[in-house]
Design an enzyme around this catalytic site. Structure first.
Site, PDB file in Angstrom:
ATOM      1  N   LYS A 265       0.800  -1.225   0.000  1.00  7.12           N
ATOM      2  CA  LYS A 265       0.000   0.000   0.000  1.00  7.12           C
ATOM      3  C   LYS A 265       0.833   1.275   0.000  1.00  7.12           C
ATOM      4  O   LYS A 265       0.353   2.337  -0.407  1.00  7.12           O
ATOM      5  CB  LYS A 265      -0.923   0.000   1.221  1.00  7.12           C
ATOM      6  CG  LYS A 265      -2.096  -0.953   1.133  1.00  7.12           C
ATOM      7  CD  LYS A 265      -3.185  -0.438   0.228  1.00  7.12           C
ATOM      8  CE  LYS A 265      -4.464  -1.248   0.364  1.00  7.12           C
ATOM      9  NZ  LYS A 265      -5.566  -0.684  -0.426  1.00  7.12           N
TER      10      LYS A 265
ATOM     11  N   SER B  25       0.760  -9.672  -0.771  1.00  3.37           N
ATOM     12  CA  SER B  25       0.482  -8.244  -0.656  1.00  3.37           C
ATOM     13  C   SER B  25       0.831  -7.621   0.691  1.00  3.37           C
ATOM     14  O   SER B  25       1.056  -6.414   0.764  1.00  3.37           O
ATOM     15  CB  SER B  25      -0.997  -7.987  -0.964  1.00  3.37           C
ATOM     16  OG  SER B  25      -1.825  -8.772  -0.116  1.00  3.37           O
TER      17      SER B  25
END
Length: 417
Positions: free
Chosen positions: A63, A312
């Site tokens: 992110k 992720s």
């Protein structure tokens, strides 16, 4: 690239040029994470598996790529006033860390129940963290109102072209390292990661297949793309992709460029997370493990192909991680709870311990219950937790107990699906 492939790319709000510009912004600041081949997991899956270790970013999440790209575009006035965001944890950390680096005040709303590790890491980066709302959508509504009242710039977690472009830099790095990948497998929450990666990958290699993965409990993008209305409910291990409403921009990009979306069960995610830790020695959160879960749940679909999987994030609560690993040991027959109803007299426990010792089973925990039971007063309910090598060793151990006329009850691990 064919004309058919060019057309949808040309109409989209994010282009390869945007992703390449984001890569320039991120260069030297955001880590270019490893993209490594896993021989053991490839053997297990029957395919060639390459993993992008975004869980090894400084904030343990991809992110921060999108967050930095968006923050870098703020005007001087916006930087001075500050920014606000809503996040289940990972976007919060990305915004908080890079806002701190750029001396931009940051306020973050997180849903009530967000893992403590994500909240504490966000605060550690200097952001003001406010818990509010039962879901990410509710937290986002609160953050939007707060931002409007205080004239703060809202940094959307996924539905923003600059955020999308920043996340897309992962695909640039993957294809630069392994140009002949057949498939990219990407987790989907709001859709920012897969949208950016699909834009970059399809522009560079139009025939590459893009597969999205969602938790079966939260099939939001799956519903949008496939015209379904599957329910969204419950607590998922993959809370990082538990998004009820994907973005408008991301939905359009996913419709245009993503080849398919698959759903994974909670048990599949737990199994994948355990494999990544025990085999790759890497800690992932549920959302990160979902991509491996999808491959293992669909072996025929991916057999013999070269796959690029994005891990992720790695921000998982240690207590939750411990629980997942323990449950996996139970499923494998390596950790089991046996129950006995025995007569309360000397030697009974010793008889059980003797059989277990001769069977080569290790006793982890013993619990007697004399009071809270429906058994006769001279009886005891005994629970013994044991370690065995595997299911066959467990079965032989139970066989030896029964052969010794010890009445053992064992139901096996509960299915986590």
């Amino acid at each position: 690239m064919t004309q058919a492939a060019k057309a949808p790319l040309a109409r989209l709000p994010v282009t390869l040029r945007d992703v390449e510009a984001a890569a320039d912004t991120l260069a030297g600041v955001v880590k270019r994470t490893n993209f490594d081949y896993s021989r053991t997991l490839s053997d297990i899956a029957g395919a060639s598996l390459w993993f992008k270790f975004e869980n090894l970013q400084f904030t343990a999440t991809f992110k921060e790529r999108g967050a930095l790209n968006r923050l870098s575009a703020l005007s001087a006035d916006q930087r001075q006033r500050g920014v606000i965001a809503a996040s289940a944890g990972n976007h919060a950390q990305g915004v908080a860390y890079h806002a701190s680096r750029l001396s931009v005040p940051a306020t973050i709303y997180v849903p009530v129940g967000t893992p403590t590790v994500k909240i504490e890491n966000t605060r550690r980066h200097g952001a003001t963290v406010i818990e509010g709302g039962a879901t990410l959508e509710e937290a986002s509504a609160l953050a939007t109102k707060h931002g409007r009242d205080e004239r703060l710039t809202f940094i959307h977690p996924y539905d923003d072209p600059l955020i999308i472009a920043g996340q897309g830099t992962i695909a640039l790095e993957m294809l630069a390292s392994v140009p002949d990948l057949d498939v990219l497998i990407v987790p989907i929450g709001g859709g920012g990661l897969i949208s950016g990666m699909a834009v970059a990958a399809k522009a560079l290699k139009p025939d590459i297949e893009i597969i999205g993965v969602q938790a079966a409990l939260y099939p939001s993008m799956y519903n949008v793309v496939k015209g379904k209305s599957l329910p969204m409910r419950g607590d998922t291990l993959a809370e990082g992709i538990a998004v009820k409403s994907p973005g408008w921009i991301t939905s359009d990009i996913v419709r245009a460029l993503v080849d398919d979306i698959v759903l994974v069960t909670e048990r599949d995610v737990e199994h994948a997370l355990s494999l990544l830790l025990t085999i790759e020695k890497t800690v992932t959160e549920g959302a990160g493990a979902a991509v491996l879960a999808a491959v293992l749940a669909n072996p025929e679909r991916f057999k013999g192909r070269k796959l690029g999987l994005v891990l992720s994030g790695g921000n998982i609560d240690t207590r939750l991680l411990s629980g997942v690993l323990t449950r996996q040991l139970a499923r494998e027959g390596r950790l089991s709870q046996l129950r006995f109803d025995i007569v309360d007299r000397p030697g009974q426990l010793g008889a059980i311990v003797s059989v277990l010792g001769n069977a080569g089973a290790n006793i982890v925990e013993v619990s007697h219950q004399r009071i809270f039971t429906d058994l006769p007063a001279k009886a005891v309910h005994l629970e013994v937790v044991i370690e065995t090598r595997d299911r066959s060793h467990l079965a032989s151990t139970i066989g030896l107990l029964k052969a010794a006329n010890l009445h053992v009850n064992f139901d096996g691990p509960r299915d986590a699906r």
